[in-house]
Design an enzyme around this catalytic site. Structure first.
Site, PDB file in Angstrom:
ATOM      1  N   HIS A 140       0.847  -1.190   0.000  1.00 13.92           N
ATOM      2  CA  HIS A 140       0.000   0.000   0.000  1.00 13.92           C
ATOM      3  C   HIS A 140       0.889   1.249   0.000  1.00 13.92           C
ATOM      4  CE1 HIS A 140      -3.110   2.621   2.317  1.00 13.92           C
ATOM      5  NE2 HIS A 140      -3.246   2.764   1.014  1.00 13.92           N
ATOM      6  N   GLU A 152       3.394   0.639   3.152  1.00 16.19           N
ATOM      7  CA  GLU A 152       2.747  -0.224   4.138  1.00 16.19           C
ATOM      8  C   GLU A 152       2.550  -1.596   3.493  1.00 16.19           C
ATOM      9  OE1 GLU A 152      -0.911   0.572   7.155  1.00 16.19           O
ATOM     10  OE2 GLU A 152      -1.386   0.898   5.070  1.00 16.19           O
ATOM     11  N   ASN A 190      -4.854   3.680   7.347  1.00 15.51           N
ATOM     12  CA  ASN A 190      -6.254   4.051   7.137  1.00 15.51           C
ATOM     13  C   ASN A 190      -7.139   3.696   8.333  1.00 15.51           C
ATOM     14  OD1 ASN A 190      -6.045   5.411   4.730  1.00 15.51           O
ATOM     15  ND2 ASN A 190      -6.228   3.558   3.495  1.00 15.51           N
TER      16      ASN A 190
HETATM   17  N1  3HC Z   1       9.488  15.959  -8.401  1.00 14.00           N
HETATM   18  C1  3HC Z   1      10.369  15.873  -7.379  1.00 14.00           C
HETATM   19  N2  3HC Z   1      10.204  16.478  -6.189  1.00 14.00           N
HETATM   20  C2  3HC Z   1       9.100  17.217  -6.026  1.00 14.00           C
HETATM   21  C3  3HC Z   1       8.127  17.371  -7.037  1.00 14.00           C
HETATM   22  C4  3HC Z   1       8.371  16.713  -8.274  1.00 14.00           C
HETATM   23  N3  3HC Z   1       7.530  16.816  -9.283  1.00 14.00           N
HETATM   24  N4  3HC Z   1       7.122  18.148  -6.582  1.00 14.00           N
HETATM   25  C5  3HC Z   1       7.454  18.485  -5.326  1.00 14.00           C
HETATM   26  N5  3HC Z   1       8.638  17.917  -4.995  1.00 14.00           N
HETATM   27  C6  3HC Z   1       9.343  18.054  -3.710  1.00 14.00           C
HETATM   28  C7  3HC Z   1       9.482  19.518  -3.346  1.00 14.00           C
HETATM   29  O1  3HC Z   1      10.598  20.093  -3.980  1.00 14.00           O
HETATM   30  C8  3HC Z   1       9.634  19.440  -1.845  1.00 14.00           C
HETATM   31  O2  3HC Z   1      10.952  19.024  -1.504  1.00 14.00           O
HETATM   32  P1  3HC Z   1      11.739  19.668  -0.234  1.00 14.00           P
HETATM   33  O3  3HC Z   1      10.903  19.290   0.958  1.00 14.00           O
HETATM   34  O4  3HC Z   1      13.070  19.010  -0.274  1.00 14.00           O
HETATM   35  O5  3HC Z   1      11.750  21.133  -0.520  1.00 14.00           O
HETATM   36  C9  3HC Z   1       8.676  18.320  -1.471  1.00 14.00           C
HETATM   37  O6  3HC Z   1       8.576  17.492  -2.650  1.00 14.00           O
HETATM   38  C10 3HC Z   1       7.299  18.797  -1.058  1.00 14.00           C
HETATM   39  O7  3HC Z   1       6.712  19.491  -2.154  1.00 14.00           O
HETATM   40  P2  3HC Z   1       6.151  20.975  -2.083  1.00 14.00           P
HETATM   41  O8  3HC Z   1       7.005  21.822  -1.197  1.00 14.00           O
HETATM   42  O9  3HC Z   1       5.921  21.468  -3.461  1.00 14.00           O
HETATM   43  O10 3HC Z   1       4.716  20.795  -1.476  1.00 14.00           O
HETATM   44  P3  3HC Z   1       4.264  20.654   0.028  1.00 14.00           P
HETATM   45  O11 3HC Z   1       5.303  21.032   1.001  1.00 14.00           O
HETATM   46  O12 3HC Z   1       2.960  21.346   0.038  1.00 14.00           O
HETATM   47  O13 3HC Z   1       4.043  19.076   0.176  1.00 14.00           O
HETATM   48  C11 3HC Z   1       2.785  17.090   0.042  1.00 14.00           C
HETATM   49  C12 3HC Z   1       3.149  18.388  -0.646  1.00 14.00           C
HETATM   50  C13 3HC Z   1       3.993  16.152   0.082  1.00 14.00           C
HETATM   51  C14 3HC Z   1       1.679  16.449  -0.783  1.00 14.00           C
HETATM   52  C15 3HC Z   1       2.326  17.431   1.517  1.00 14.00           C
HETATM   53  O14 3HC Z   1       1.312  18.382   1.477  1.00 14.00           O
HETATM   54  C16 3HC Z   1       1.847  16.239   2.267  1.00 14.00           C
HETATM   55  O15 3HC Z   1       2.621  15.447   2.778  1.00 14.00           O
HETATM   56  N6  3HC Z   1       0.499  16.110   2.365  1.00 14.00           N
HETATM   57  C17 3HC Z   1      -0.124  14.982   3.027  1.00 14.00           C
HETATM   58  C18 3HC Z   1      -0.323  13.916   1.999  1.00 14.00           C
HETATM   59  C19 3HC Z   1      -0.887  12.682   2.627  1.00 14.00           C
HETATM   60  O16 3HC Z   1      -1.268  12.629   3.772  1.00 14.00           O
HETATM   61  N7  3HC Z   1      -0.948  11.637   1.809  1.00 14.00           N
HETATM   62  C20 3HC Z   1      -1.478  10.393   2.224  1.00 14.00           C
HETATM   63  C21 3HC Z   1      -2.887  10.338   1.841  1.00 14.00           C
HETATM   64  S1  3HC Z   1      -3.640   8.856   2.414  1.00 14.00           S
HETATM   65  C22 3HC Z   1      -3.280   7.739   1.240  1.00 14.00           C
HETATM   66  O17 3HC Z   1      -2.671   8.003   0.232  1.00 14.00           O
HETATM   67  C23 3HC Z   1      -3.762   6.367   1.502  1.00 14.00           C
HETATM   68  C24 3HC Z   1      -4.952   6.020   0.678  1.00 14.00           C
HETATM   69  O18 3HC Z   1      -5.221   4.655   0.863  1.00 14.00           O
HETATM   70  C25 3HC Z   1      -6.194   6.817   1.038  1.00 14.00           C
END
Ligand code: 3HC
Length: 291
Positions: A140, A152, A190
């Site tokens: 996952h 996971e 989850n």
């Molecule tokens: N390529 C490479 N690196 C990238 C990139 C790309 N296209 N886009 C962004 N990055 C890098 C950035 O440069 C940054 O790196 P740094 O920390 O070294 O500076 C890092 O990734 C974070 O990107 P941003 O700064 O642009 O954006 P945010 O700080 O807003 O982070 C996020 C975005 C990682 C999505 C953050 O908001 C987050 O962790 N959100 C929570 C997401 C979450 O909880 N996901 C799980 C959902 S539940 C799930 O999936 C399970 C399912 O079963 C429901």
């Protein structure tokens, strides 16, 4: 036996992320979609993510080119026959998954490991339709797959120690931190995340605060990267409802019961970012994830 070649079934949000990360870590990847337009869309999203990475200085142009060169798309499940591991990331529909595994089981070499990216369905039940249940597990991933450091793994009742060890080594080669859960609805993340998200909807429904203030509270007060309503929109309200319903049906515990507002928003088609509207409106401008 180690993994060298990887098959991914499904090139949507999760499948494309899994295919991308595997190719970027040096694995030869074949990704399958049901038809050419969906495959093209998925491959384009991978290219777009990598291009954004180049723009941000996180990925070099050479890395982007070599990643894409290791990635092949197909519309035939049979093209995954020689893969060492096949990760399935299709719609969360048990019958469809079972049908896919029956076809894969007949097509793939004996040693191929099967892994489902399901977020809530039973991997034990999926494994049971194959002739290789001991080579089956859940893997996952989290959205966005290339950025989220967690994997996971889910141990089916039938998973062998060897399968778990091979999958762990593969997961670590993808650069992920691995945790292992039993096959129970919601696994670890989850099981804890979904009751939190549905509770936040209950808080909104009860009129205790606005969605903006609840989001702000959890980001600034608890250090969460996204507030619950931003995260609900990001994950998809339909996905969250689907998982909550599965957990409620299994445990019959009101903690998992979906609040009426969540069900009605899904009925209205307000699914989150992917439909342009969820708790927030995405039709006009970029919505900030942080207050
Ligand atoms: N390529 C490479 N690196 C990238 C990139 C790309 N296209 N886009 C962004 N990055 C890098 C950035 O440069 C940054 O790196 P740094 O920390 O070294 O500076 C890092 O990734 C974070 O990107 P941003 O700064 O642009 O954006 P945010 O700080 O807003 O982070 C996020 C975005 C990682 C999505 C953050 O908001 C987050 O962790 N959100 C929570 C997401 C979450 O909880 N996901 C799980 C959902 S539940 C799930 O999936 C399970 C399912 O079963 C429901």
């Amino acid at each position: 036996m180690g993994v060298k070649s990887v098959g991914v079934v499904g090139c949507g949000l999760m499948g494309s992320g899994i295919a991308q990360i595997a190719a970027s870590k040096g694995f030869v990847v074949t990704v399958r979609e049901v038809n050419q337009p969906l495959l093209d869309k998925g491959l384009k999203s991978i290219e777009g993510f990598l291009a954004k990475g180049v723009e941000k200085g996180k990925v070099t142009r050479e890395e982007m080119t070599s990643t894409l060169s290791r990635l092949k798309g197909t519309t035939k499940l049979e093209d995954l026959a020689d893969c060492d591991i096949v990760i399935e990331a299709i719609t969360e529909n048990m019958d469809l998954k079972k049908e896919t595994y029956r076809t894969l089981d007949a097509a793939c070499k004996k040693s191929t490991i099967f892994a489902s990216n399901t977020s809530s369905l039973s991997v034990t039940e999926m494994a049971s339709v194959t002739k290789r249940p001991s080579q089956f597990l859940g893997m996952h991933f989290f959205n966005p797959v290339p950025l989220m450091p967690l994997l996971e793994m889910v141990r089916a009742l039938q998973s062998s120690d060897e399968t778990i060890a091979t999958a762990r080594a593969f997961g670590e080669a993808l650069g992920k931190q691995v945790i292992v859960a039993k096959d129970t609805p919601g696994f670890i993340v989850n099981l804890l995340l979904v009751p939190y998200l549905v509770d936040c909807v209950r808080v909104l429904e009860a009129g205790i605060a606005t969605k903006e203030d609840i989001d702000k509270g959890m980001v600034l007060g608890c250090g969460y990267p996204m507030g619950p309503f931003t995260l609900l929109d990001f994950v998809g309200l339909d996905t969250t409802l689907f998982i909550a319903d599965i957990m409620f049906n299994e445990f019959k515990d009101p903690r998992y019961a979906a609040p009426p507002l969540l069900r009605r928003m899904v009925a209205a088609g307000y699914l989150g970012k992917k439909s342009g509207r969820g708790f927030y409106d995405y039709s006009q401008k970029k919505v900030e994830t942080r207050p």
